[in-house]
Write a protein that holds these residues in place. Structure first.
Motif, PDB file in Angstrom:
ATOM      1  N   THR A 165       0.789  -1.162  -0.154  1.00 13.70           N
ATOM      2  CA  THR A 165       0.050  -0.194   0.042  1.00 13.70           C
ATOM      3  C   THR A 165       0.790   1.310   0.053  1.00 13.70           C
ATOM      4  OG1 THR A 165       0.073  -0.078   2.527  1.00 13.70           O
ATOM      5  CG2 THR A 165      -1.955  -1.208   1.230  1.00 13.70           C
ATOM      6  N   GLY A 166       2.138   1.202   0.396  1.00 11.44           N
ATOM      7  CA  GLY A 166       2.938   2.254   0.579  1.00 11.44           C
ATOM      8  C   GLY A 166       3.701   2.589  -0.777  1.00 11.44           C
ATOM      9  N   THR A 167       3.267   1.882  -1.788  1.00 14.45           N
ATOM     10  CA  THR A 167       4.089   2.300  -3.251  1.00 14.45           C
ATOM     11  C   THR A 167       2.742   2.736  -4.287  1.00 14.45           C
ATOM     12  OG1 THR A 167       3.440  -0.057  -3.969  1.00 14.45           O
ATOM     13  CG2 THR A 167       5.421   0.227  -2.784  1.00 14.45           C
ATOM     14  N   GLY A 168       3.320   2.467  -5.403  1.00 15.40           N
ATOM     15  CA  GLY A 168       2.464   3.227  -6.610  1.00 15.40           C
ATOM     16  C   GLY A 168       1.471   2.137  -7.000  1.00 15.40           C
ATOM     17  N   GLY A 169       1.451   0.896  -6.342  1.00 19.28           N
ATOM     18  CA  GLY A 169       0.448   0.030  -6.806  1.00 19.28           C
ATOM     19  C   GLY A 169       0.860  -0.659  -8.334  1.00 19.28           C
ATOM     20  N   LEU A 170      -0.194  -1.310  -8.755  1.00 22.11           N
ATOM     21  CA  LEU A 170       0.043  -2.082  -9.960  1.00 22.11           C
ATOM     22  C   LEU A 170      -0.809  -1.920 -11.168  1.00 22.11           C
ATOM     23  CD1 LEU A 170       0.472  -5.537  -8.129  1.00 22.11           C
ATOM     24  CD2 LEU A 170       2.307  -4.315  -9.302  1.00 22.11           C
ATOM     25  N   ALA A 171      -0.304  -2.087 -12.429  1.00 25.29           N
ATOM     26  CA  ALA A 171      -1.279  -1.439 -13.538  1.00 25.29           C
ATOM     27  C   ALA A 171      -2.330  -2.630 -13.665  1.00 25.29           C
ATOM     28  CB  ALA A 171      -0.270  -1.591 -14.822  1.00 25.29           C
ATOM     29  N   VAL A 172      -3.514  -2.292 -13.594  1.00 26.69           N
ATOM     30  CA  VAL A 172      -4.641  -3.279 -13.733  1.00 26.69           C
ATOM     31  C   VAL A 172      -5.944  -2.433 -14.134  1.00 26.69           C
ATOM     32  CG1 VAL A 172      -5.111  -3.237 -11.395  1.00 26.69           C
ATOM     33  CG2 VAL A 172      -5.830  -5.218 -12.767  1.00 26.69           C
ATOM     34  N   GLU A 173      -6.743  -2.943 -14.799  1.00 31.70           N
ATOM     35  CA  GLU A 173      -8.082  -2.293 -15.046  1.00 31.70           C
ATOM     36  C   GLU A 173      -9.127  -2.919 -14.189  1.00 31.70           C
ATOM     37  OE1 GLU A 173      -5.429  -3.164 -18.512  1.00 31.70           O
ATOM     38  OE2 GLU A 173      -6.706  -4.730 -17.403  1.00 31.70           O
ATOM     39  N   PRO A 174     -10.054  -1.967 -13.904  1.00 27.62           N
ATOM     40  CA  PRO A 174     -11.086  -2.510 -12.727  1.00 27.62           C
ATOM     41  C   PRO A 174     -11.845  -3.556 -13.103  1.00 27.62           C
ATOM     42  CG  PRO A 174     -11.168  -0.131 -13.126  1.00 27.62           C
ATOM     43  CD  PRO A 174     -10.012  -0.701 -14.160  1.00 27.62           C
ATOM     44  N   ASP A 175     -12.128  -3.836 -14.579  1.00 29.17           N
ATOM     45  CA  ASP A 175     -12.905  -5.009 -14.990  1.00 29.17           C
ATOM     46  C   ASP A 175     -12.108  -6.218 -15.477  1.00 29.17           C
ATOM     47  OD1 ASP A 175     -11.802  -3.876 -17.278  1.00 29.17           O
ATOM     48  OD2 ASP A 175     -13.721  -4.273 -18.429  1.00 29.17           O
ATOM     49  N   LEU A 176     -10.967  -6.233 -15.220  1.00 25.73           N
ATOM     50  CA  LEU A 176      -9.990  -7.342 -15.694  1.00 25.73           C
ATOM     51  C   LEU A 176     -10.415  -8.651 -15.403  1.00 25.73           C
ATOM     52  CD1 LEU A 176      -7.564  -8.119 -17.316  1.00 25.73           C
ATOM     53  CD2 LEU A 176      -6.180  -7.969 -15.257  1.00 25.73           C
TER      54      LEU A 176
ATOM     55  N   ALA B 242      -2.102 -19.775  -7.374  1.00 26.46           N
ATOM     56  CA  ALA B 242      -2.113 -18.770  -8.400  1.00 26.46           C
ATOM     57  C   ALA B 242      -3.538 -18.152  -8.787  1.00 26.46           C
ATOM     58  CB  ALA B 242      -1.407 -19.471  -9.561  1.00 26.46           C
ATOM     59  N   HIS B 243      -4.675 -18.956  -8.445  1.00 24.20           N
ATOM     60  CA  HIS B 243      -5.780 -18.547  -8.552  1.00 24.20           C
ATOM     61  C   HIS B 243      -6.094 -17.583  -7.599  1.00 24.20           C
ATOM     62  CE1 HIS B 243     -10.092 -18.970  -9.723  1.00 24.20           C
ATOM     63  NE2 HIS B 243     -10.455 -18.929  -8.548  1.00 24.20           N
ATOM     64  N   ALA B 244      -5.653 -17.746  -6.580  1.00 26.45           N
ATOM     65  CA  ALA B 244      -5.783 -16.821  -5.270  1.00 26.45           C
ATOM     66  C   ALA B 244      -4.978 -15.493  -5.169  1.00 26.45           C
ATOM     67  CB  ALA B 244      -5.737 -17.410  -3.891  1.00 26.45           C
ATOM     68  N   TRP B 245      -3.981 -15.551  -6.021  1.00 28.49           N
ATOM     69  CA  TRP B 245      -2.850 -14.465  -5.773  1.00 28.49           C
ATOM     70  C   TRP B 245      -3.491 -13.122  -6.283  1.00 28.49           C
ATOM     71  CZ3 TRP B 245       1.116 -13.344  -3.616  1.00 28.49           C
ATOM     72  CH2 TRP B 245       2.079 -12.311  -3.830  1.00 28.49           C
ATOM     73  N   PRO B 246      -4.314 -13.015  -7.364  1.00 29.43           N
ATOM     74  CA  PRO B 246      -4.729 -11.732  -7.673  1.00 29.43           C
ATOM     75  C   PRO B 246      -5.689 -10.891  -6.558  1.00 29.43           C
ATOM     76  CG  PRO B 246      -5.332 -12.962  -9.463  1.00 29.43           C
ATOM     77  CD  PRO B 246      -4.776 -13.965  -8.238  1.00 29.43           C
ATOM     78  N   GLY B 247      -5.981 -11.643  -5.656  1.00 25.12           N
ATOM     79  CA  GLY B 247      -6.786 -11.063  -4.589  1.00 25.12           C
ATOM     80  C   GLY B 247      -5.949 -10.473  -3.415  1.00 25.12           C
ATOM     81  N   ARG B 248      -4.767 -11.019  -3.541  1.00 28.28           N
ATOM     82  CA  ARG B 248      -3.474 -10.343  -2.598  1.00 28.28           C
ATOM     83  C   ARG B 248      -2.976  -9.061  -3.347  1.00 28.28           C
ATOM     84  NH1 ARG B 248      -2.442 -16.240  -1.961  1.00 28.28           N
ATOM     85  NH2 ARG B 248      -3.369 -16.939   0.075  1.00 28.28           N
ATOM     86  N   LEU B 249      -2.911  -9.192  -4.621  1.00 26.68           N
ATOM     87  CA  LEU B 249      -2.355  -8.058  -5.303  1.00 26.68           C
ATOM     88  C   LEU B 249      -3.188  -6.989  -5.347  1.00 26.68           C
ATOM     89  CD1 LEU B 249      -1.092  -9.567  -8.767  1.00 26.68           C
ATOM     90  CD2 LEU B 249       0.303  -8.932  -6.929  1.00 26.68           C
ATOM     91  N   ALA B 250      -4.332  -7.012  -5.264  1.00 27.13           N
ATOM     92  CA  ALA B 250      -5.238  -5.965  -5.086  1.00 27.13           C
ATOM     93  C   ALA B 250      -4.996  -4.928  -4.136  1.00 27.13           C
ATOM     94  CB  ALA B 250      -6.790  -6.411  -5.177  1.00 27.13           C
ATOM     95  N   ASP B 251      -4.518  -5.345  -2.937  1.00 28.79           N
ATOM     96  CA  ASP B 251      -4.241  -4.815  -1.814  1.00 28.79           C
ATOM     97  C   ASP B 251      -3.380  -3.353  -1.834  1.00 28.79           C
ATOM     98  OD1 ASP B 251      -5.777  -6.512  -0.038  1.00 28.79           O
ATOM     99  OD2 ASP B 251      -4.327  -7.425   0.765  1.00 28.79           O
ATOM    100  N   ALA B 252      -2.510  -3.719  -2.925  1.00 29.36           N
ATOM    101  CA  ALA B 252      -1.433  -2.445  -3.349  1.00 29.36           C
ATOM    102  C   ALA B 252      -2.115  -1.130  -3.986  1.00 29.36           C
ATOM    103  CB  ALA B 252      -0.310  -3.059  -4.200  1.00 29.36           C
ATOM    104  N   GLY B 253      -3.328  -1.504  -4.725  1.00 31.49           N
ATOM    105  CA  GLY B 253      -3.965  -0.568  -5.300  1.00 31.49           C
ATOM    106  C   GLY B 253      -3.579  -0.439  -6.748  1.00 31.49           C
ATOM    107  N   ARG B 254      -4.528   0.362  -7.500  1.00 36.41           N
ATOM    108  CA  ARG B 254      -4.171   0.457  -8.881  1.00 36.41           C
ATOM    109  C   ARG B 254      -3.268   1.582  -9.267  1.00 36.41           C
ATOM    110  NH1 ARG B 254     -10.421   0.095  -9.162  1.00 36.41           N
ATOM    111  NH2 ARG B 254     -10.844  -2.154  -9.199  1.00 36.41           N
ATOM    112  N   LEU B 255      -2.177   1.173 -10.146  1.00 35.76           N
ATOM    113  CA  LEU B 255      -1.186   2.272 -10.518  1.00 35.76           C
ATOM    114  C   LEU B 255      -2.170   3.405 -11.168  1.00 35.76           C
ATOM    115  CD1 LEU B 255       1.722   3.091 -11.289  1.00 35.76           C
ATOM    116  CD2 LEU B 255       1.372   1.853 -13.264  1.00 35.76           C
ATOM    117  N   ALA B 256      -2.910   3.409 -12.071  1.00 36.42           N
ATOM    118  CA  ALA B 256      -3.294   4.442 -12.645  1.00 36.42           C
ATOM    119  C   ALA B 256      -4.138   5.468 -11.779  1.00 36.42           C
ATOM    120  CB  ALA B 256      -4.302   4.271 -13.851  1.00 36.42           C
ATOM    121  N   GLU B 257      -5.060   4.769 -10.933  1.00 42.89           N
ATOM    122  CA  GLU B 257      -5.546   5.558 -10.023  1.00 42.89           C
ATOM    123  C   GLU B 257      -4.983   6.395  -8.886  1.00 42.89           C
ATOM    124  OE1 GLU B 257      -8.566   3.163  -8.139  1.00 42.89           O
ATOM    125  OE2 GLU B 257      -9.399   2.791 -10.262  1.00 42.89           O
TER     126      GLU B 257
END
Length: 389
Positions: free
Chosen positions: A154-165, A363-378
């Motif tokens: 959360t203390g970084t700029g997050g990751l590139a991802v679209e909300p509807d991915l 791997a199936h559960a991993w995106p849920g953990r990634l989401a905590d970092a936030g979306r880069l564009a936002e």
């Protein structure tokens, strides 16, 4: 399906991208530009110095056009000398590409200087959060550049991802995956078969991995987009060509050449495979969002500096795995990246096979953990708006 728009100001952005090699820089810059427009409602002008390379990842780009609009993004050729233009409210320098001097001078002449952001490379290393957002005054001009680090916390700029991915991924797997695979020339998968995408730099571990795939009990269908690994693969099959559409077989292994594809089609390839070998930054992030197991090849750096980046992401990625599965993933990643002391690629593959079910569930559960970092564009929009007020 349209993306949900983030409320806020409709700010004008200039993004500068110098295409160096391997399409990674333009891949990240183009994905960010699209997300700022479609997901955040911003106005974006993207300056690129190599439209031919851009065309490889997005074929709609006209390499001869000085100006064109695609996906709502105003695309301009970055030429020397640079065109006289009014700077945008927010200026993004992708990966320290160095802004044109005339443009910098125009930024400094504005009554309210633009928010100037240097978008850094992604890393999972612990120091990233401490350096994210730090200012750096220009030595001569009344301008301040901010260092913006994408990251996994959360203390970084997050990751590139679209909300509807995730919605698009699940719809593809439900409705379109079989047709997609058939269009690639694939027969219905056999029980226990592996479908593996391979997008990689040259790699000393490849011959051992090919031997393990060819001599194993499970059938492996390896799908290879055009790229730097292809000549090495051709040598591994006695010099037989592997251009798009070509198929080579050895033992239980079938290798299929695919054309170099655009970003959206590459997402679909990742979703359709059981395992994805990826390289660099953009494909690594997309493979993680694909909810499929992955093996990452970090961009090779002098004195093996990339091994620290590899170990940082690896430690984060396997933290929730059981010890045996974590060792299997770590062994394969290290073998693929030439880490001293890593197992041979064939041995690493055997360990991975034995833990297939657990690794796939992780791997199936991993995106849920990634989401905590936030979306880069936002997070970029929020960062810029806080400095424009």
């Amino acid at each position: 399906m349209p993306w949900s728009r983030m409320p806020g100001m409709r700010t004008h952005w200039d993004i500068f991208c110098n295409v160096i090699d391997n399409y990674g820089d333009i891949g990240v810059a183009w994905r960010l530009a699209r997300q700022l427009v479609a997901g955040c409602g911003q106005r974006v002008r993207l300056w690129v110095d190599d439209l031919a390379a851009f065309n490889r990842i997005w074929p709609a780009v006209d390499p001869r056009a000085a100006a064109q609009t695609l996906e709502g993004v105003d695309i301009r050729v970055w030429r020397v000398p640079f065109a006289h233009v009014e700077p945008a409210q927010v200026v993004v320098e992708a990966f320290g590409c160095a802004l044109p001097e005339d443009y910098l001078a125009a930024m400094a002449r504005r009554a309210s200087p633009p928010v100037w952001i240097n978008l850094e490379y992604l890393s999972a290393e612990s120091w990233v959060a401490d350096h994210h957002g730090l200012p750096s005054p220009h030595p001569r001009l009344p301008l301040t550049r901010y260092f913006f680090f994408p990251g996994y916390t959360t203390g970084t700029g997050g990751l590139a991802v679209e909300p509807d991915l995730a919605t698009r991924r699940d719809a593809f797997l439900r409705d379109d995956a079989e047709r997609f695979c058939a269009d690639l020339g694939l027969a219905p998968a056999q029980p226990g078969e592996w479908r593996i995408s391979l997008f990689a730099y040259e790699n000393e571990a490849l011959p051992g991995l090919l031997d393990a795939w060819a001599g194993g009990a499970d059938r492996v269908v390896c799908l290879v987009p055009e790229g730097r690994i292809v000549p090495q693969l051709e040598r591994g099959f006695g010099g037989r060509p592997l251009t798009p559409g070509d198929v080579s077989e050895r033992g239980r292994l079938q290798v299929r050449g695919l054309p170099f594809t655009d970003q959206d089609a590459y997402d679909r390839l990742l979703w359709a495979c059981d395992l994805n070998f990826v390289r660099g930054e953009d494909s690594c992030v997309r493979a993680q969002w694909a909810a499929r197991p992955l093996v990452w090849q970090a961009y090779p750096q002098a004195e093996a500096a990339h091994h620290a980046k590899l170990e940082a992401l690896l430690a984060r990625y396997v933290a929730a795995l059981d010890p045996v599965s974590a060792r299997a993933v770590a062994g394969m990643w290290r073998a693929w990246n030439g880490v001293p002391g890593a197992p041979a690629a064939g041995d690493a593959w055997g360990a991975w096979q034995a833990q297939r079910q657990a690794i796939e569930a992780h791997a199936h559960a991993w995106p849920g953990r990634l989401a905590d970092a936030g979306r880069l564009a936002e997070k970029l929009v929020e960062f810029a708006e806080n400095r424009l007020k």
